[in-house]
Enzyme design. Structure first.
Site, PDB file in Angstrom:
ATOM      1  CG  HIS B 219     -13.830  -4.049 -26.053  1.00 19.85           C
ATOM      2  ND1 HIS B 219     -13.148  -4.053 -24.861  1.00 19.85           N
ATOM      3  CD2 HIS B 219     -14.598  -5.168 -26.030  1.00 19.85           C
ATOM      4  CE1 HIS B 219     -13.506  -5.104 -24.160  1.00 19.85           C
ATOM      5  NE2 HIS B 219     -14.390  -5.800 -24.838  1.00 19.85           N
ATOM      6  CB  SER B 223      -5.915  -7.623 -25.505  1.00 17.67           C
ATOM      7  OG  SER B 223      -7.052  -7.564 -24.701  1.00 17.67           O
ATOM      8  CE  LYS B 247      -4.196 -17.964 -19.702  1.00 15.49           C
ATOM      9  NZ  LYS B 247      -3.270 -18.328 -20.787  1.00 15.49           N
ATOM     10  CG  ASP B 248      -9.961 -13.605 -17.674  1.00 16.43           C
ATOM     11  OD1 ASP B 248      -8.719 -13.704 -17.660  1.00 16.43           O
ATOM     12  OD2 ASP B 248     -10.565 -12.823 -18.437  1.00 16.43           O
ATOM     13  CD  GLU B 291      -3.840   0.444   5.473  1.00 19.23           C
ATOM     14  OE1 GLU B 291      -3.127   0.329   6.488  1.00 19.23           O
ATOM     15  OE2 GLU B 291      -4.684  -0.395   5.143  1.00 19.23           O
TER      16      GLU B 291
END
Lengths: 187, 430
Positions: B219, B223, B247-248, B291
């Site tokens: 922040h 971004s 959107k997320d 894994e």
């Protein structure tokens, strides 16, 4: 001139070290050592506990093992192979030029004097810790007639020495002694 | 910090005004993930994976805390208590499958998130700290996932623990004492299982803490975006809420479709059947594999089959495996190109996709048995992996001629002023 000024100040000693500085260093130093000492029990508690260490020796009766046979026992919660070599296997192990080996050791180095037919090793591959095949009835012994690790193909000979594959060392020989002709104490 | 045009939090209800004066938590949320946080307007769906990773962490913590209420970390009963969860506990099968597949889902979205960062140059100044914290989160995730996999105390759990702690045994001189200390014994046993359980419970909360630092650091500069051009003006941004919450949210819905498909229709597809056999210290499974999300690193570990200079092969493999992740810490300083986004770096872009293919090849080899041709392929792919970071990236960033950058995000989205329909009057329609 400055020296007199220093000596006259109530916080200063003749050497120019202020009492406050001394107290500051002494207090943070003592607190630092105190805090660091707490790390000792916190780190030490992770090490094997008394009961785990108490299990660190084991007695095995080897009286019924015939030449060419092997048994799996447990030592340090890990498999240990007790193998009675045949005269052919002993001869094969002795035939090899020790200097040519990845981890040069002779059969004599890896067995007790006069007890050359008893090959006692950990059943833990020195590569990544898998259990090699070859001690159980009918298991493959690999091209050198000893042990074969199925994980990554490490191949050991009749003295459990690494001959081929990724493992860096021979199978480890644990500390052991013969307490009688038929009992061996490992650990 | 935020941009000067960020919306200000203005509570209207008297209770919220009162709360804002005493503890401005709603203001904090508003400025962090609400309308008070301006975000570049052009983020694509690749920027969705950070939120998804956060969501996966929540899945893992919620299902994990519940599973811990039914699980017993004792070598005598651990395997049976896991089966008890699967068969007897109400909804236990769903919680456990949700947790096991949640780990896979977490790694899927985190790998997308990391490669998004690779492509768009998210690690470059002024965002190095966000990147470094992200790599730290990934390392913590790996440790947590590994210890969690040990807990059911099946064959793969046991032998995975043995092989991975055996890696520390490769360290010269102090290796074996360290291995014994980590396990609290000479092989994985009660002490190891119990401490793995304790740490597996603790580490997710440590991850949560580092995630908060990661977002805090994010922040400050804000971004990146697909153009890599920094925000210059108000028209370059939109408020996080409602634009990116929506959107997320859509992306989360798509993610949940895949997650539920895995959880309900193929819950064992990514697991290994040998882990349904109780741990047996006397017998090794024929083919030990971790894994799937560790396969690329496992392939690098096994790529070293010959001693190299003074280093035994085993130690080289261990060093290479750890280095393959630690090299990410150096990334901000290895890639010197001032252009962030791969869109404007034609040469870099080709090597980016080669790296993606290389990691996929490593992953395939890591899941395969340690025999030819996989060993030689792993060796070539591992060499290329390191060459990408230490040779190709620095060289490309020095020699490449990037494409012209747009002036601003707004221009990239709407076109330049002279080209924009609003600015250039056209002849009236006839």
């Amino acid at each position: 001139m400055t020296e007199t000024a220093v000596a006259e100040s109530p916080n200063d000693t003749a050497q120019g070290v202020r009492r406050r500085d001394f107290i500051y260093v002494a207090a943070t130093g003592a607190a630092g050592v105190g805090a660091a000492s707490v790390l000792v029990p916190l780190i030490s508690q992770m090490a094997p506990s008394a009961d785990v260490l108490a299990e660190s020796s084991t007695e095995i009766d080897i009286g019924s093992i015939q030449p060419g046979q092997a048994i799996k026992a447990v030592f340090h919660k890990q498999p240990v192979f007790v193998r009675r070599l045949t005269p052919v296997e002993i001869a094969e192990a002795k035939k090899v030029d020790v200097a040519s080996l990845r981890d040069p050791q002779s059969l004599e180095d890896r067995t007790k004097k006069g007890k050359e037919e008893w090959l006692i090793t950990m059943g833990v591959c020195t590569h990544l810790g898998c259990v090699p095949l070859g001690a159980g009835e009918g298991e493959v012994k690999g091209e050198f007639g000893g042990y074969f690790c199925p994980c990554h193909g490490s191949t050991y000979d009749t003295a459990a020495r690494i001959r081929k594959g990724p493992a860096p060392k021979n199978l480890e020989v644990p500390p052991y002694e013969f307490t009688s002709d038929t009992v061996v104490k490992i650990g | 910090m935020s941009f000067p045009w960020a919306n200000e939090y203005k509570p209207s209800h008297p209770a919220m005004v009162w709360l804002d004066e005493k503890l401005p938590l709603p203001r904090f949320v508003y400025n962090a993930i609400g309308a008070g946080y301006p975000v570049p307007r052009n983020l694509n769906y690749m920027y969705n994976f950070g939120v998804l990773a956060g969501f996966c962490l929540v899945i893992q913590i919620v299902t994990g805390v519940v599973l811990a209420m039914h699980y017993a970390a004792n070598t005598g009963v651990a395997f049976n208590s896991t089966e008890h969860i699967m068969r007897d506990v109400n909804w236990g099968w769903m919680l456990r499958y949700g947790h096991a597949n949640g780990a896979s889902a977490f790694f899927v979205v985190v790998y997308f998130h990391i490669f998004r960062g690779f492509f768009y140059g998210s690690y470059k100044a002024p965002r190095e700290m966000i990147w470094l914290l992200g790599v730290a989160i990934f390392l913590l995730m790996m440790a947590t996932a590994f210890m969690g996999y040990v807990l059911p105390w099946g064959q793969m759990s046991y032998w995975g623990a043995k092989v991975i702690t055996g890696l520390f045994g490769a360290i010269p001189l102090v290796g074996e004492p360290i291995q014994t200390w980590l396990l609290g014994g000479f092989a994985p046993d009660q002490a190891a299982l119990n401490r793995f359980f304790s740490l597996h419970f603790l580490l997710p909360f440590v991850i949560l803490g580092v995630v908060i630092l990661h977002i805090w650091a994010l922040h400050i500069p804000g971004s990146t975006n697909p153009t890599g051009v920094e925000v210059k003006q108000e028209s370059d941004t939109v408020p996080f809420h409602p634009y990116y919450t929506a959107k997320d949210g859509f992306g989360l819905g798509v993610f949940l479709i895949f997650y539920c498909a895995l959880l309900f229709f193929a819950p064992n597809a990514l697991g290994h059947p040998d882990n349904y056999i109780p741990a047996n210290p006397m017998q090794t499974p024929a083919h030990i594999v971790p894994e799937w999300y560790f396969w690329p690193f496992y392939a690098i570990l096994r790529a070293f089959t010959q001693n190299f200079l003074f280093f035994p092969a085993k130690l080289m493999g261990v060093l290479a495996m750890f280095s393959s992740i630690l090299v990410w810490f150096l990334l901000p300083w290895l890639d010197k190109s001032p252009v962030r986004s791969g869109h404007f770096r034609p040469t870099f872009r080709k090597f980016f996709w080669l790296l993606v293919i290389d990691v996929a090849v490593l992953g395939y080899c890591g899941g395969s048995p340690a025999e030819e041709p996989y060993v030689i392929i792993s060796q070539i792919a591992a060499f290329y992996y390191f060459a990408h970071f230490f040779i190709i990236l620095p060289l490309v960033s020095m020699t490449e001629k990037p494409l012209p950058l747009p002036f601003s995000i707004t221009e990239a989205v709407l076109g330049a002023d002279e080209a924009a329909t609003l600015a250039a009057p056209v002849a009236p329609a006839e």
